[in-house]
Design a protein around this motif. Structure first.
Motif, PDB file in Angstrom:
ATOM      1  N   GLU A 164      -4.757  -9.090  -0.139  1.00  0.00           N
ATOM      2  CA  GLU A 164      -5.228  -8.267   0.742  1.00  0.00           C
ATOM      3  C   GLU A 164      -5.420  -6.715   0.620  1.00  0.00           C
ATOM      4  O   GLU A 164      -6.212  -5.977   1.215  1.00  0.00           O
ATOM      5  N   GLU A 165      -4.465  -6.065  -0.205  1.00  0.00           N
ATOM      6  CA  GLU A 165      -4.681  -4.847  -0.811  1.00  0.00           C
ATOM      7  C   GLU A 165      -5.978  -4.392  -1.483  1.00  0.00           C
ATOM      8  O   GLU A 165      -6.621  -3.635  -1.382  1.00  0.00           O
ATOM      9  N   LEU A 166      -6.357  -5.593  -2.403  1.00  0.00           N
ATOM     10  CA  LEU A 166      -7.417  -5.178  -3.157  1.00  0.00           C
ATOM     11  C   LEU A 166      -8.623  -5.427  -2.164  1.00  0.00           C
ATOM     12  O   LEU A 166      -9.844  -4.551  -2.360  1.00  0.00           O
ATOM     13  N   ARG A 167      -8.704  -6.412  -1.318  1.00  0.00           N
ATOM     14  CA  ARG A 167      -9.786  -6.209  -0.342  1.00  0.00           C
ATOM     15  C   ARG A 167      -9.784  -5.086   0.613  1.00  0.00           C
ATOM     16  O   ARG A 167     -11.030  -4.326   0.660  1.00  0.00           O
ATOM     17  N   THR A 168      -8.869  -4.366   0.789  1.00  0.00           N
ATOM     18  CA  THR A 168      -8.758  -2.841   1.438  1.00  0.00           C
ATOM     19  C   THR A 168      -9.346  -1.969   0.354  1.00  0.00           C
ATOM     20  O   THR A 168     -10.055  -1.099   1.028  1.00  0.00           O
ATOM     21  N   MET A 169      -8.958  -1.909  -0.614  1.00  0.00           N
ATOM     22  CA  MET A 169      -9.491  -0.869  -1.675  1.00  0.00           C
ATOM     23  C   MET A 169     -10.781  -1.333  -1.951  1.00  0.00           C
ATOM     24  O   MET A 169     -11.817  -0.350  -1.947  1.00  0.00           O
ATOM     25  N   LEU A 170     -11.258  -2.530  -1.965  1.00  0.00           N
ATOM     26  CA  LEU A 170     -12.817  -2.534  -1.872  1.00  0.00           C
ATOM     27  C   LEU A 170     -13.572  -2.197  -0.793  1.00  0.00           C
ATOM     28  O   LEU A 170     -14.738  -1.496  -0.916  1.00  0.00           O
ATOM     29  N   ASN A 171     -13.025  -2.366   0.402  1.00  0.00           N
ATOM     30  CA  ASN A 171     -13.654  -1.804   1.498  1.00  0.00           C
ATOM     31  C   ASN A 171     -13.681  -0.395   1.731  1.00  0.00           C
ATOM     32  O   ASN A 171     -14.480   0.379   2.211  1.00  0.00           O
ATOM     33  N   MET A 172     -12.622   0.211   1.055  1.00  0.00           N
ATOM     34  CA  MET A 172     -12.506   1.724   1.070  1.00  0.00           C
ATOM     35  C   MET A 172     -13.454   2.128   0.210  1.00  0.00           C
ATOM     36  O   MET A 172     -14.112   3.337   0.297  1.00  0.00           O
ATOM     37  N   THR A 245       6.830  -1.171  -6.593  1.00  0.00           N
ATOM     38  CA  THR A 245       5.674  -1.368  -7.271  1.00  0.00           C
ATOM     39  C   THR A 245       4.845  -2.681  -6.560  1.00  0.00           C
ATOM     40  O   THR A 245       3.841  -3.050  -7.307  1.00  0.00           O
ATOM     41  N   SER A 246       5.477  -3.188  -5.519  1.00  0.00           N
ATOM     42  CA  SER A 246       4.905  -4.276  -4.925  1.00  0.00           C
ATOM     43  C   SER A 246       3.758  -4.036  -4.031  1.00  0.00           C
ATOM     44  O   SER A 246       3.190  -4.903  -3.735  1.00  0.00           O
ATOM     45  N   SER A 247       3.672  -2.696  -3.819  1.00  0.00           N
ATOM     46  CA  SER A 247       2.467  -2.280  -2.815  1.00  0.00           C
ATOM     47  C   SER A 247       1.417  -1.468  -3.530  1.00  0.00           C
ATOM     48  O   SER A 247       2.126  -0.587  -4.591  1.00  0.00           O
ATOM     49  N   MET A 248       0.277  -1.577  -3.872  1.00  0.00           N
ATOM     50  CA  MET A 248      -0.773  -0.993  -4.318  1.00  0.00           C
ATOM     51  C   MET A 248      -1.074   0.247  -3.460  1.00  0.00           C
ATOM     52  O   MET A 248      -1.094   1.428  -4.238  1.00  0.00           O
ATOM     53  N   MET A 249      -1.105   0.090  -2.241  1.00  0.00           N
ATOM     54  CA  MET A 249      -1.306   1.345  -1.394  1.00  0.00           C
ATOM     55  C   MET A 249       0.000   1.630  -0.499  1.00  0.00           C
ATOM     56  O   MET A 249       0.461   0.695   0.081  1.00  0.00           O
ATOM     57  N   ILE A 250       0.158   2.878  -0.364  1.00  0.00           N
ATOM     58  CA  ILE A 250       1.144   3.230   0.723  1.00  0.00           C
ATOM     59  C   ILE A 250       0.602   3.769   1.808  1.00  0.00           C
ATOM     60  O   ILE A 250      -0.078   5.230   1.535  1.00  0.00           O
ATOM     61  N   ARG A 251       0.772   3.702   3.120  1.00  0.00           N
ATOM     62  CA  ARG A 251       0.120   4.023   4.165  1.00  0.00           C
ATOM     63  C   ARG A 251       0.896   5.150   4.831  1.00  0.00           C
ATOM     64  O   ARG A 251       2.198   5.018   4.871  1.00  0.00           O
TER      65      ARG A 251
END
Length: 287
Positions: A164-172, A245-251
């Motif tokens: 999910e986070e990889l998809r978010t980064m790709l969308n970003m 380190t479990s989350s790639m992005m911190i909101r």
């Protein structure tokens, strides 16, 4: 009289002495012993022969083996006490049997029943030990499978979250509305650096946790992100360095406008105003 002799030779008295009869059968033997002195004498003779046989054939068991077996199977197994003393009236406790042949036959019969009882005890103890070992092994296998299942669940959850986070980064990356702001280290932490992503239209702010390079802090402190808006600091929330380190992005908190971003080290939970002497990174927003 013939019925009494047949009863004496039936083997039921030997079973009675060994404690192998049911409660009802034992009560019947006790009643007959009170009624017929020859039955009481036979019970006393069997008990005496049993004692003599046990003394003459006694073998000292290996203490280490006994301790190991009973340590494995649990509480010590105790054999039921012989109820002969309660069954035989006081006047028949002493037995005098002048017939040597009868005594020998009685002893052979008793040896047979004693051997059968010992064999049954050994087989029962072995079966109990085997069953206990199998149950222990099964319990260990179940525990192992449970741990494997928990690990699989954690891995699956982590992979789903990462996807999910990889998809978010790709969308970003595909969305031109996102701005990447590089924050460089200050004199307090020259080697520190991090990346902040800010979307001006949606007001979202994200911290890249993968490339986060900040000094680790103790449990009493946290890093706090600030947005500089027209020269005034605005709180965007706190986060930890090197902890999760479990989350790639911190909101972080949203912000509509900003000219720069900075991070300071503050007491856990954050501060209303930044501690400037503890500023570790800072970066300006490209126009």
């Amino acid at each position: 009289m013939e019925d009494i002799r047949s009863y004496l030779e039936s083997g039921i008295l030997e079973l009675y002495v060994l404690g192998e009869l049911s409660h009802e059968e034992a009560a019947e033997v006790q009643a007959l012993a009170v009624k017929h002195p020859e039955i009481a004498d036979e019970i006393a003779a069997i008990e005496l022969a049993l004692e003599q046989y046990a003394q003459s054939n006694a073998i000292e068991p290996d203490t280490a083996v006994g301790q190991r077996i009973f340590a494995e199977i649990g509480p010590a197994i105790s054999l039921p006490a012989s109820p002969v003393a309660a069954a035989v009236p006081p006047q028949h406790q002493t037995v005098t049997d002048p017939e040597t042949g009868n005594q020998s036959a009685r002893l052979r019969r008793l040896q047979f029943w004693l051997a059968a009882a010992v064999t049954l005890l050994v087989v029962s103890a072995g079966a109990l030990f085997y069953t206990y070992s199998e149950l222990s092994a099964a319990r260990e296998r179940i525990t192992g499978l449970s741990l494997q299942n928990q690990q699989y669940t954690r891995n699956a959850t982590y992979m789903l979250k990462s996807n999910e986070e990889l998809r978010t980064m790709l969308n970003m990356n595909a969305d031109a509305g996102w701005s990447a702001v590089r924050l460089a280290g200050t004199a307090q932490a020259p080697e520190a650096r991090m990346m902040v992503y800010w979307h001006k239209e949606s007001k979202q702010v994200m911290v890249n946790n993968v490339n986060l390079k900040l000094p680790e802090h103790d449990k009493n402190h946290q890093y706090q992100l600030w947005a500089l808006v027209n020269g005034k600091p605005v709180d965007l929330g706190v986060f930890d360095a090197g902890k999760d380190t479990s989350s790639m992005m911190i909101r972080m908190k949203e912000i509509a406008t900003a000219q720069a971003f900075a991070v300071t080290l503050e007491p856990a939970g954050g501060s209303k105003n930044p501690t400037l002497e503890r500023m570790v990174v800072m970066g300006a927003v490209s126009i």
